[in-house]
Design a protein around this motif. Structure first.
Motif, short mmCIF file in Angstrom:
data_model
loop_
_atom_site.label_atom_id
_atom_site.label_comp_id
_atom_site.label_asym_id
_atom_site.label_seq_id
_atom_site.Cartn_x
_atom_site.Cartn_y
_atom_site.Cartn_z
N ASP A 38 15.08 -57.79 9.30
CA ASP A 38 16.19 -58.05 10.23
C ASP A 38 17.53 -57.96 9.50
O ASP A 38 18.50 -57.43 10.04
CB ASP A 38 16.03 -59.43 10.86
CG ASP A 38 14.87 -59.51 11.83
OD1 ASP A 38 14.95 -58.88 12.90
OD2 ASP A 38 13.87 -60.17 11.51
N LYS A 69 22.18 -67.65 9.40
CA LYS A 69 21.47 -67.77 10.67
C LYS A 69 20.25 -66.86 10.70
O LYS A 69 19.20 -67.22 11.25
CB LYS A 69 22.42 -67.44 11.83
CG LYS A 69 21.77 -67.46 13.21
CD LYS A 69 21.26 -68.85 13.58
CE LYS A 69 20.44 -68.83 14.87
NZ LYS A 69 21.17 -68.31 16.01
N THR A 70 20.34 -65.68 10.13
CA THR A 70 19.22 -64.75 10.11
C THR A 70 18.02 -65.36 9.41
O THR A 70 16.87 -65.10 9.76
CB THR A 70 19.62 -63.43 9.43
OG1 THR A 70 20.83 -62.94 10.00
CG2 THR A 70 18.54 -62.37 9.60
N ASN A 106 19.74 -63.90 15.94
CA ASN A 106 19.79 -63.72 14.48
C ASN A 106 21.14 -63.96 13.82
O ASN A 106 21.20 -64.05 12.59
CB ASN A 106 19.29 -62.32 14.13
CG ASN A 106 17.79 -62.20 14.22
OD1 ASN A 106 17.07 -62.78 13.41
ND2 ASN A 106 17.31 -61.49 15.21
N THR A 107 22.21 -64.07 14.62
CA THR A 107 23.52 -64.25 13.98
C THR A 107 24.41 -65.30 14.62
O THR A 107 25.33 -65.79 13.97
CB THR A 107 24.33 -62.92 13.94
OG1 THR A 107 24.68 -62.55 15.27
CG2 THR A 107 23.53 -61.81 13.29
N TYR A 152 19.07 -60.04 20.93
CA TYR A 152 18.59 -59.94 19.55
C TYR A 152 19.66 -60.43 18.58
O TYR A 152 19.40 -61.21 17.67
CB TYR A 152 18.21 -58.50 19.24
CG TYR A 152 17.90 -58.27 17.78
CD1 TYR A 152 16.65 -58.60 17.25
CD2 TYR A 152 18.85 -57.73 16.91
CE1 TYR A 152 16.36 -58.41 15.92
CE2 TYR A 152 18.57 -57.53 15.57
CZ TYR A 152 17.33 -57.87 15.08
OH TYR A 152 17.06 -57.70 13.74
N TYR A 153 20.87 -59.97 18.81
CA TYR A 153 21.98 -60.31 17.92
C TYR A 153 22.29 -61.80 17.97
O TYR A 153 22.58 -62.42 16.95
CB TYR A 153 23.21 -59.50 18.37
CG TYR A 153 24.19 -59.19 17.27
CD1 TYR A 153 23.96 -58.15 16.37
CD2 TYR A 153 25.37 -59.91 17.15
CE1 TYR A 153 24.87 -57.86 15.38
CE2 TYR A 153 26.29 -59.63 16.16
CZ TYR A 153 26.03 -58.60 15.27
OH TYR A 153 26.94 -58.31 14.28
N SER A 198 10.68 -65.14 19.15
CA SER A 198 11.78 -66.05 18.83
C SER A 198 12.48 -66.56 20.09
O SER A 198 12.79 -67.76 20.19
CB SER A 198 12.79 -65.36 17.91
OG SER A 198 12.19 -64.98 16.70
N TYR A 222 15.57 -67.44 12.01
CA TYR A 222 14.65 -66.78 12.95
C TYR A 222 14.25 -65.36 12.52
O TYR A 222 13.34 -64.79 13.10
CB TYR A 222 15.27 -66.71 14.34
CG TYR A 222 15.35 -68.06 15.01
CD1 TYR A 222 14.23 -68.63 15.61
CD2 TYR A 222 16.53 -68.77 15.04
CE1 TYR A 222 14.28 -69.87 16.22
CE2 TYR A 222 16.61 -70.03 15.64
CZ TYR A 222 15.48 -70.57 16.23
OH TYR A 222 15.54 -71.80 16.82
N GLY A 223 14.94 -64.82 11.53
CA GLY A 223 14.68 -63.43 11.17
C GLY A 223 13.95 -63.27 9.85
O GLY A 223 13.38 -64.21 9.30
N ALA A 269 11.80 -60.40 18.30
CA ALA A 269 12.81 -61.42 18.57
C ALA A 269 12.79 -61.84 20.04
O ALA A 269 12.93 -63.02 20.36
CB ALA A 269 14.20 -60.90 18.19
#
Length: 510
Positions: free
Chosen positions: A262, A253-254, A408-409, A404-405, A502, A257-258, A498
């Motif tokens: 990140d 997943k990161t 990215n996850t 944020y989490y 994002s 968008y990361g 993010a």
């Protein structure tokens, strides 16, 4: 004759749907006619392709007639758009038997991972079954529902991805999830399934650790809205060693968008702090679970619960439970009862869906015994000495770290839906925080704001004053979280990017 031979010796296909097979054959015929002069078409005889090249059969049926026919050929490419269905509509008896038999056969080979399918996803079965028709150079390309790359089903980990990464060289992933509404803009389905194209080859037992994967994510842009042209930004083209994805499953997943930075930041906080799940998994200190489950044919008596306060799912907002949405429970029977400790105050109540404006969870501490439905999760501390832990968790779920989490996850955020399962929410790092005063002030301010609105005697200045006070306290909670994490300047910039770039891409402008 050359054209007929090209078709008969090079193009093969399988589908359970006979009409789909006939359409495929017809498409080949039309292509053959494209190479004929008009005068030649009248006497052109089409090659017979049904049951020699194209088969009406189940892709997982190893006893079907196409299997020995396909063994005669060495395929250069295997292309497909497998069905997108899981759970009840996924693999049927034939598919399940295939996975079961392959698992049994491969146990003798002592492979590092057993073949497995997550949540009965039929597309995952297609991705793995293709290896039966591969040689050392066969290239495979499938269009799949991209949630396959991120989902965890109902278990702690996916059985599919570890096996796929171990047994295949993943050449490229072309992720379309962020632009699914642009690509399928004529679809009437408001919940358009995300798509990804995966390119890979069978490893035939070779070590796949050092293989480099190209990961490309298409993002929305003005170019597409105006010119219907997709562009790939430099930051959305990444290369990564396959071993990284074996080691860090959340990295899938990161990559969407990361960035590498990140990954380093997330790895740090995951290593330095326990997760919320690790903290609340101690059953001697916590009870955790969802609420009462309804059904059209309930079987368990709930007479003993009638008359107790019942909190509507939508009553729960950050640090506030709307009294107008609390009623008396009146169901004599329910589909499933729960551990009744979950309904005993004090408990932290967390809604399944998250706020799709801020990308934070909706949760509040209930200080009165109450019932609720299965769309709400309760975390109940069993000893008063652990009560502060509810404050810590509520803060973490309500601040920008969670946003944020999640970007990215989390499995679904920016990929598919706003539903966020507990295994995602509770993977967040747990921090001990001094936040009781701020939480209580937010709770008081929200109750006072509710009261003056209820009484109908207020002015806009008062409303703005309360909202400003609430925001200040949330900002202070955010500050305490970031201080506890000891963020570097780069890590602060990562969170800021993010939330400003994002998040806007995912939810739009606030």
């Amino acid at each position: 004759e050359v054209l007929k031979r090209l078709a008969q010796e090079n193009i093969f296909g399988i589908d359970k749907d006979e009409s789909a097979v006939q359409v495929a054959i017809f498409s080949v015929y039309l292509t053959l006619l494209d190479y004929q002069k008009p005068a030649e078409i009248e006497n052109f005889k089409f090659p017979s392709l049904l049951n020699s090249n194209f088969f009406v059969a189940d892709f997982f049926d190893t006893g079907a007639g196409y299997n020995p026919e396909f063994k005669k050929h060495s395929f250069d490419f295997i292309l497909g758009n497998p069905p997108w269905a899981g759970a009840k509509k996924g693999l049927d008896r034939i598919g399940k038997n295939y996975i079961r038999q392959r698992k049994s056969d491969e146990r003798k080979l002592k492979k590092p991972f057993e073949i497995g399918i997550n949540n009965n996803e039929i597309a995952e079965g297609f991705v793995l079954r293709a290896s039966d028709f591969c040689n050392l150079k066969t290239q495979i390309a499938f269009i799949i529902r991209s949630s396959i790359l991120y989902n965890l089903g109902y278990s702690a980990e996916s059985p599919f991805r570890p096996y796929w990464l171990q047994e295949f060289f993943i050449d490229r992933v072309f992720e379309l999830a962020p632009v699914r509404h642009e690509v399928f803009d004529r679809s009437s389905d408001p919940a358009i399934a995300p798509a990804a194209i995966v390119f890979y080859t069978y490893a035939n037992g070779e070590n796949t650790d050092k293989n480099r994967i190209e990961h490309i994510t298409l993002k929305p842009s003005r170019f597409f809205s105006i010119f219907k042209i997709f562009t790939i930004n430099r930051s959305d083209y990444k290369k990564i060693e396959q071993s990284r994805l074996k080691q860090y499953d959340w990295l899938w997943k990161t990559l969407v968008y990361g960035s590498y930075l990140d990954f380093i930041f997330l790895k740090r906080i995951k290593n330095e702090y326990p997760s919320i799940k690790q903290v609340i998994s101690d059953e001697t200190k916590f009870a955790e679970g969802t609420g009462i489950q309804y059904s059209s044919d309930p079987e368990y008596s709930s007479d003993h619960l009638i008359g107790k306060p019942f909190i509507d799912t939508y009553a729960i907002d950050p640090f506030f439970i709307n009294p107008d949405k609390i009623s008396k429970f009146d169901k004599p029977k329910v589909h499933r009862l729960r551990d009744e400790r979950l309904f005993m105050a004090p408990m932290l109540l967390i809604r399944e869906g998250i706020d799709m404006t801020s990308l934070t969870a909706r949760c509040a501490i209930s200080r009165e015994d109450s019932l609720f439905k299965s769309a709400v999760t309760s975390i109940k501390v069993l000893y008063n000495s652990d009560y502060q832990i509810l404050h810590h968790i509520a803060t973490l779920l309500s601040t920008t770290l969670f946003s944020y989490y999640s970007i990215n996850t989390f499995t679904t955020i920016g990929i598919e839906r706003e539903r966020v399962t507990n295994y995602n929410k509770f993977s967040l790092p747990y921090l001990e925080l001094d936040v009781q005063n701020e939480i209580e002030e937010i709770e008081r301010a929200k109750i006072e704001l509710y009261t003056i609105k209820k009484e109908g005697f207020f002015n806009n200045f008062e409303i703005e004053s309360y909202n400003r006070k609430i925001k200040e306290k949330f900002d202070l909670l955010d500050k305490k979280v970031t201080q506890k994490l000891r963020l570097s300047d780069i890590e602060r910039e990562l969170i800021d990017y993010a939330l400003t770039v994002s998040k806007t891409m995912i939810v739009g402008n606030e």
